[in-house]
Design a protein around this motif. Sequence first.
Motif, PDB file in Angstrom:
ATOM      1  N   CYS B 116      42.803 148.171  67.317  1.00  0.00           N
ATOM      2  CA  CYS B 116      44.208 148.433  67.086  1.00  0.00           C
ATOM      3  C   CYS B 116      45.091 147.463  67.881  1.00  0.00           C
ATOM      4  O   CYS B 116      44.590 146.635  68.621  1.00  0.00           O
ATOM      5  CB  CYS B 116      44.517 149.875  67.467  1.00  0.00           C
ATOM      6  SG  CYS B 116      44.124 150.187  69.205  1.00  0.00           S
ATOM      7  N   ILE B 142      42.178 158.487  76.540  1.00  0.00           N
ATOM      8  CA  ILE B 142      42.731 158.589  75.193  1.00  0.00           C
ATOM      9  C   ILE B 142      41.642 158.242  74.192  1.00  0.00           C
ATOM     10  O   ILE B 142      41.391 158.949  73.224  1.00  0.00           O
ATOM     11  CB  ILE B 142      43.921 157.619  75.016  1.00  0.00           C
ATOM     12  CG1 ILE B 142      45.038 157.981  75.979  1.00  0.00           C
ATOM     13  CG2 ILE B 142      44.411 157.656  73.579  1.00  0.00           C
ATOM     14  CD1 ILE B 142      46.195 157.007  75.978  1.00  0.00           C
ATOM     15  N   CYS B 143      41.001 157.128  74.430  1.00  0.00           N
ATOM     16  CA  CYS B 143      39.981 156.664  73.516  1.00  0.00           C
ATOM     17  C   CYS B 143      39.218 155.548  74.221  1.00  0.00           C
ATOM     18  O   CYS B 143      39.584 155.137  75.311  1.00  0.00           O
ATOM     19  CB  CYS B 143      40.614 156.122  72.237  1.00  0.00           C
ATOM     20  SG  CYS B 143      41.489 154.583  72.555  1.00  0.00           S
ATOM     21  N   ILE B 146      41.361 152.357  75.293  1.00  0.00           N
ATOM     22  CA  ILE B 146      42.174 152.490  76.504  1.00  0.00           C
ATOM     23  C   ILE B 146      41.261 152.606  77.720  1.00  0.00           C
ATOM     24  O   ILE B 146      41.533 152.050  78.778  1.00  0.00           O
ATOM     25  CB  ILE B 146      43.094 153.728  76.389  1.00  0.00           C
ATOM     26  CG1 ILE B 146      44.069 153.549  75.227  1.00  0.00           C
ATOM     27  CG2 ILE B 146      43.837 153.974  77.684  1.00  0.00           C
ATOM     28  CD1 ILE B 146      45.050 152.428  75.383  1.00  0.00           C
ATOM     29  N   CYS B 284      49.628 157.344  69.824  1.00  0.00           N
ATOM     30  CA  CYS B 284      49.348 156.378  70.887  1.00  0.00           C
ATOM     31  C   CYS B 284      50.096 155.092  70.595  1.00  0.00           C
ATOM     32  O   CYS B 284      51.171 154.858  71.116  1.00  0.00           O
ATOM     33  CB  CYS B 284      47.834 156.154  70.992  1.00  0.00           C
ATOM     34  SG  CYS B 284      47.396 154.891  72.172  1.00  0.00           S
ATOM     35  N   GLU B 285      49.568 154.255  69.727  1.00  0.00           N
ATOM     36  CA  GLU B 285      50.335 153.090  69.292  1.00  0.00           C
ATOM     37  C   GLU B 285      51.553 153.626  68.555  1.00  0.00           C
ATOM     38  O   GLU B 285      51.425 154.500  67.696  1.00  0.00           O
ATOM     39  CB  GLU B 285      49.477 152.221  68.375  1.00  0.00           C
ATOM     40  CG  GLU B 285      50.146 150.935  67.970  1.00  0.00           C
ATOM     41  CD  GLU B 285      49.171 149.975  67.306  1.00  0.00           C
ATOM     42  OE1 GLU B 285      48.009 149.916  67.727  1.00  0.00           O
ATOM     43  OE2 GLU B 285      49.586 149.299  66.343  1.00  0.00           O
ATOM     44  N   CYS B 373      42.738 153.098  64.530  1.00  0.00           N
ATOM     45  CA  CYS B 373      42.830 154.112  65.574  1.00  0.00           C
ATOM     46  C   CYS B 373      41.778 155.177  65.312  1.00  0.00           C
ATOM     47  O   CYS B 373      41.968 156.075  64.483  1.00  0.00           O
ATOM     48  CB  CYS B 373      44.220 154.731  65.601  1.00  0.00           C
ATOM     49  SG  CYS B 373      44.359 156.032  66.831  1.00  0.00           S
TER      50      CYS B 373
HETATM   51  S1  SF4 Z   1      46.002 153.421  68.879  1.00  0.00           S
HETATM   52 FE1  SF4 Z   1      44.252 154.778  68.738  1.00  0.00          FE
HETATM   53  S2  SF4 Z   1      42.477 153.453  68.976  1.00  0.00           S
HETATM   54 FE2  SF4 Z   1      44.255 152.307  69.671  1.00  0.00          FE
HETATM   55  S3  SF4 Z   1      44.317 152.634  71.833  1.00  0.00           S
HETATM   56 FE3  SF4 Z   1      45.577 154.191  70.925  1.00  0.00          FE
HETATM   57  S4  SF4 Z   1      44.277 155.967  70.573  1.00  0.00           S
HETATM   58 FE4  SF4 Z   1      42.997 154.204  70.988  1.00  0.00          FE
END
Ligand code: SF4
Lengths: 427, 428, 443, 287
Positions: B116, B142-143, B146, B284-285, B373
Amino acid sequence: MSEAQVRKDRSQERQKQMIAEHYRRLARCGETGEKNVYTYVPGNLTELMRSFHALPVLPEINALQSGMRGKSRDYIAAAERDGHSEDVCTYVKCDIGMKRSGNVGPTGERLPDPDLLLLSYTGCFTFLKWFELLREEYDCPVVMLHVPYQGDGVITDAMRKYVVDQLREKVIPALEKATGRAYDEDLLRENLARSAKAEDDLVWVLQSARNRPSPIDAYFGGVYYIGPIFSAFRGTEDAVLYYRELREEIEERLRLGKGPVTPDGDMGEERFRVVVEGPPNWTSFREFWKMFSDEGAVVVASTYTKVGGTYDLGFRHDPSRPLETLAEYCMGCYTNLNLPSRVDLLARYVEEYAADGLLVNSVKSCNSFSAGQLLMLREVEKRTGKPAGFIESDLVDPRYFSAANIKNRLESWFQMIEQKRSGGGGR
Amino acid sequence: MTGGGRGHGRGGDGSCGCGPGEGGCGSAAPAAAGEAAAGAGAAGAVVARCTALMQDLRLGSVRAWKERTGGLAVGYMPVYVPREVLHAQGVLPVGIAGGGEMEIIRGDAYYQSYICHIPRSTVELGLDGSLDCLDGMLFPAICDVIRNLSGMWKMLFPGKLVRYMDVPQDFDPSMGGVFWRHEIRSLAEDLAARGARPLEDGALRDSIRAYNANRRRIRDLMELRRREPWKVPTHELYVVLRAGLVLPVEEHTALLDEYREAALADPDRRPLDQARVVVTGSFCEQPPLGLIKTLERAGCYIVDDDFVQVHRWLKGDVREDGDPVENLVRAFLEDSIAHPTRWIDRDRKGEELVARVRESRAEGVLFCAASFCDPALLDQPMIVAAVERAGIPWTGFKFSENTGQFQVIREQAGTFADSIKLWTGAQA
Amino acid sequence: MRTWTGIDLGSTTTKAVVLDEGARIIGRGITNSRSNYDVACRVALAEAVINTRFFLLSAELDRAGVPPARRDSWLEEMGRRFREQQYLGQLAVLREILLRLPGASAPEERHPLARILDRMREETDALFAAGAERKSDFFRDIAGSRYLRLAEEEAREKGARFDALAGLFDKAILDAENTPTGEGDFERYGMAAVGRMRTAPPELRGAVERAVRVDLERAGSVGTGYGRARLPFPRRQIRSEILCHGLGAHAMFPGTRTVLDIGGQDTKAIQVDEAGIVTSFQMNDRCAAGCGRYLGYIADEMNLGLHELGPLAGQATRPVRINSTCTVFAGAELRERLSLGEQREDILAGLHRAIILRAMSLLARSGGVADEFTFTGGVARNSTAVSVLRSLVRDNYGERRINISPDSIYTGALGAALFALRGSAAGHGAEEEAAASAAGGHP
Amino acid sequence: MSGADMITAGIDVGSSAVKVAVMRTDGRGGEEMLSGRCERMRRRDALEVARAVFEEALAESGAGRGEIGYVATTGEGEGVDFRTGHFYGMTTHARGGLFLEPEARAVIDIGALHTRALLMDGRAKVLGYRMTSQCASGSGQFLENITRYLGVTLEEIGPLSLAADDPEKCSSICAVLAETDVINMVSRGIPVPNILKGIHQSMAGRYYRLIAGAGARGVVLVTGGPAADVGLVRALQEEAAANRSPVEIRSHPRSVLAGAIGAALWGAFRARRLAEKGLALSGAGGA
Ligand code: SF4
Ligand SMILES: Nc1ncnc2c1ncn2[C@@H]1O[C@H](COP(=O)(O)OP(=O)(O)O)[C@@H](O)[C@H]1O
Ligand SMILES: Nc1ncnc2c1ncn2[C@@H]1O[C@H](COP(=O)(O)OP(=O)(O)O)[C@@H](O)[C@H]1O
Ligand code: SF4
Ligand code: SF4
């Protein structure tokens, strides 16, 4: 690979039989009443599950097998048809697709529905989603073991306590409930002791690649060597025997001064020694391997063979501290290490295994592995002074394996190493 | 809008029988009437201020704050961090929500194309010196992207405080609670080691109070938007919330009040014939402002969303009496929203979304996730299943923070709004 | 004389370079890559050989004491007339193929076709007149643009079906292209070209005769490029394009440490050491967004020649921000922006910037931009691409010497030819190489 | 007034072609197509082409300019200056699809760059849809580029593809790189029909996923230019059969006009609405 080999090694025969027997037992769970638990490779609690006489099922292994058997394209398509995004991890989609297409495992037999999903959530967020999705599919109990990440590169007491508490309070009761058996710590200790034995031999085998020529390929061959210990067999007598045999075979190769086995039999001259970071591609595994062996390149160390435990860093399962040792095992798996630790490990590999360079195979599926690999590559290059190469593919989605592109990059990289070696000019 | 709104907007005659898609015409002149109205007046001024804050990637306001107070400022990836703790230690928490549409020169060098966008721009901001004023960065769980970014940050900025905040996925106070308590304590120690005030209960209680007040304002605005979305259009609310990532909480609370008053006082804010939708998936984004405007222009009222989620991660107030750390821990364990980044025991995510749709009387759901994501996209099939079970229309598309082209999204959202507007009304 | 050749079989163009013993470039050939690699390869080689003959011719003129200014003006005119002869030859082939097509038998197609072809032949004189603008040097492009223009006229004035006419051309051009020019073209058309000159100087005639007679021995050759695996060469005569670009850039500018190559479908960022040895490289992934082909689509879309894009974009006053560089969407993006009332120049400038931004990230990935920096590949011919690159490099890496050679498109082929030369120096003759590879021996 | 006949026109400006339809409706369900035209732009100015094609279609319909009750655009036609109003593409394809194929409950609209599958009810209400992403792989434009390399015309693709005996799989995801794949195939001597069929299959796979993803059942009408490509339609049918899918893929000779037809019909609907309310139509925009 096996069919291409001139003479099948004994260890390999044994592994085949172990696997076949395992899937046979799984297929008959319905009749025999044996219980099974789905879980993941990194941080798998096989000794604990087996102490409850439960059979582990590893969806990742099924997915990679589907990839190798050419089924993944259809499985992934099936999952995408059902609304899964093109963007996400293909292991998950391959598994879901397989389930929707009858849940037939790699040996052609049906896999049983899980009695329990044991989510040992180690090193990858996708695991969490994956079991959420499977829970919808099967409507079965799930137990979550949150394994904290080594954000600062260390395992603290608080982390260990957190995992041990969860094991004691959550995981063990869940297993007791699912299998109808009581927790038997003595049995667990016995299993752990057998694990440690097998681990000793595995480490010896992996480290045999320090020799020149290396008697093994620690990536393409390595994925076969880690099979039993990363999956359903750690802590079993079978695994102990397998690794003993394997070690003997490699000792023999060493004595004979032989290089590794390749898809086309024994390898010729060892021209390049490389360290590989990242999982392999399964859909074109042979083709991918041949791109290396045809060039005389042998992988002397890889990180993928550490996703189910970093035994070569010294970790052994310790029967005297059963739950603590399991906790440490989980937290020590490769993808649970932070990036600086991963860089340290890679740089160490390049040096200890006298490699010509580091190759990163960045797979689209796996953010856990891939996010940050480009920085890792730069760092390792800087520290070791050896050139790093970079290719991209995927685990089980054949759409992301572009043979021409990968071959082009690999060839260029090998030629570059060679040009550097010879100080320019022709070969 | 079941025959309700009769405003004579660009949407045409405003009845349910208005021609499909005409809300989207006139795209050649993007400065549409509705916005011109919103751009004027007191609310417009607040929004303009917030927009400037959001677009100031060099964090001028943070720099000024540091100069004024001499305090530390610590950045965080904005899904959830216990901002109260930083606040109590005199540290300014600064939410870093990527770089929006900034040009990426070096950030791309760190990421493959299938990852992403937000980590690229965040790295770019780090490398180009925009984040110099931050004394550290927190990377909550978060994932994987990150998470790994935390390690990259350690390597790229060795002098700074860098912490991965592994929030518990076990919600038992005796396990996850103990662990989280320990994480919070150790965060506080790390901050203190960098020169922040040591964490004290009294100060933490005050901070909790300050954030509770802020959360309450935001909940009220959300409620207002659910009721009368034309009064607080999302393209405004969004930037007002974004401002809260960089402002001290007290200032932001005041700003929320100011905005609310101005918006309510604006006589030009009258309903249009638009479809009410809940947007989900972009926690997030953050979507570009243009995307939000595009959705609104294509005929949608966004009545609920998960943008700038950190403000709304805790559903209610945190207890203000007793052991404040314990209160924060309990709030996290027991009062968090059902979020894609959390392990949820039963399928509460779908249910919660359906409940949100009902509460906001929305007519559809837009899944609007960042490309690649994983947490959002892996959740989607489950949530879609719940939404479909509930008979709620939905559609989905992906974006990235630097998407500059909205034609396709407009077409989709427009069609979606059309089909709701045309036929929902016809049946009524 | 002994010569060494390098062939770069690219995704858009195929290039060949001929070197003499002193590693001097004496011939260059280029053609567009096409469905038949062998043909593309043969044409590029043939062009390079023709170009070598012109080089020899020039040397002959020197030897005959012709002053340089006169020599150059003769060669320029003869060169143009030579191209014209080639063009006419190809046009004849095209005509034959076109009129044979099944669709062309109906009178309503046949008559317009014949009229178009006649007019195309009549135009050639003007097309190759001194100072005349041509869209490109490739037959497909020149003939294509003329044909379509005339077909449109036919459609407008005589009511012919434009679509059908265009379709016929698409069909015929393939075969026409695959009936290539040969190495013997110089012999075949050389004299004719001299004959078409305003004045045909006798010194020139004599020199042409002598240049034709020079025996060109091919002492070694190496192939590279995107399609190198398909070159009819033994394996050890194939080199990775990364290495060739590195070495080629080094040969052109020995101070080079960083090389950027933007070709049709790939972009490469390469770091080399003081000997031209590659130390690190990065290339774009499976997605061809932002590569040279993108500009090709844009040029097509605007009905412009590739060489016109850069200058046009250079006139931008307020460049537009563009993020998506999907090659296929380029046209759509362009149309949408135009319909939003944005200026053609401004959009173009934005598109160029988008491409260079992608290249910047590859450069960063490969280790940054060191001094000196050499920009190669077809896109290096584009003035706006170059100026955007310059300013981005300055902003992000400080002052760097940026090299761009007029031969930049030949960089890969030059590197390959140098490998061929070095291979021979190391004791591998062409025959030897072939023998070694036939025996399957690993070097 | 709603009972009276009305003539309306729809103009669908696509990314590669302009389509115009002139329709007569009676307001009671009677609908008839007076004329329909499709012309590929071939790099000409879209709006000029739109105007020219509109004039031609008008002439063919026999209706005078003054008789046209509503000029509706769709697709990228918002810039057409003589339009009355504009409608979103999926809304118009649903409507046009239903006109062409009253049994259809889903439409897959394959355009030059984007493809969308939409689900609708018996009144052309769009119930759901799926769309391809910002990547042009497997689009109509891609196929068009390929034909240029293969030297076949668009019209020939279908029949050639049907003649394939051993389709060659096309692996690249990227439309640009796939071109090179195809060039490789040609130089490897793969016969054109097998190449085309391979491409059709890979496109069909993608499209089928959209159709299934949108949840289609029953009759699915293919609209857009490539609907005329019998090879593609066959490949889609085969893909659906291979998946034992509950859909029946159909095409219609006038499929390419679906968007234009739909726009004209919505235009009529809208014009009647406005007339009922006693509102006069303004020149452009309709609002
Ligand atoms: S947009 Fe989604 S995949 Fe990208 S950093 Fe954020 S949570 Fe993670
Ligand atoms: N005269 C020119 N002016 C500007 N750009 C050019 C010119 N010639 C070629 N190009 C650009 O160069 C690209 C081809 O570059 P090249 O290095 O030949 O690629 P490849 O090696 O992949 O065939 C074209 O796609 C075009 O964008
Ligand atoms: N007979 C045909 N066979 C195959 N494809 C066709 C045919 N006619 C047109 N096409 C394709 O249809 C596309 C145009 O379809 P259309 O629906 O008009 O798209 P758009 O609206 O995006 O312009 C072109 O890309 C062209 O390749
Ligand atoms: S993201 Fe990586 S670690 Fe996680 S499930 Fe997928 S392949 Fe495995
Ligand atoms: S079609 Fe466009 S976006 Fe898709 S892979 Fe190719 S260049 Fe990239």
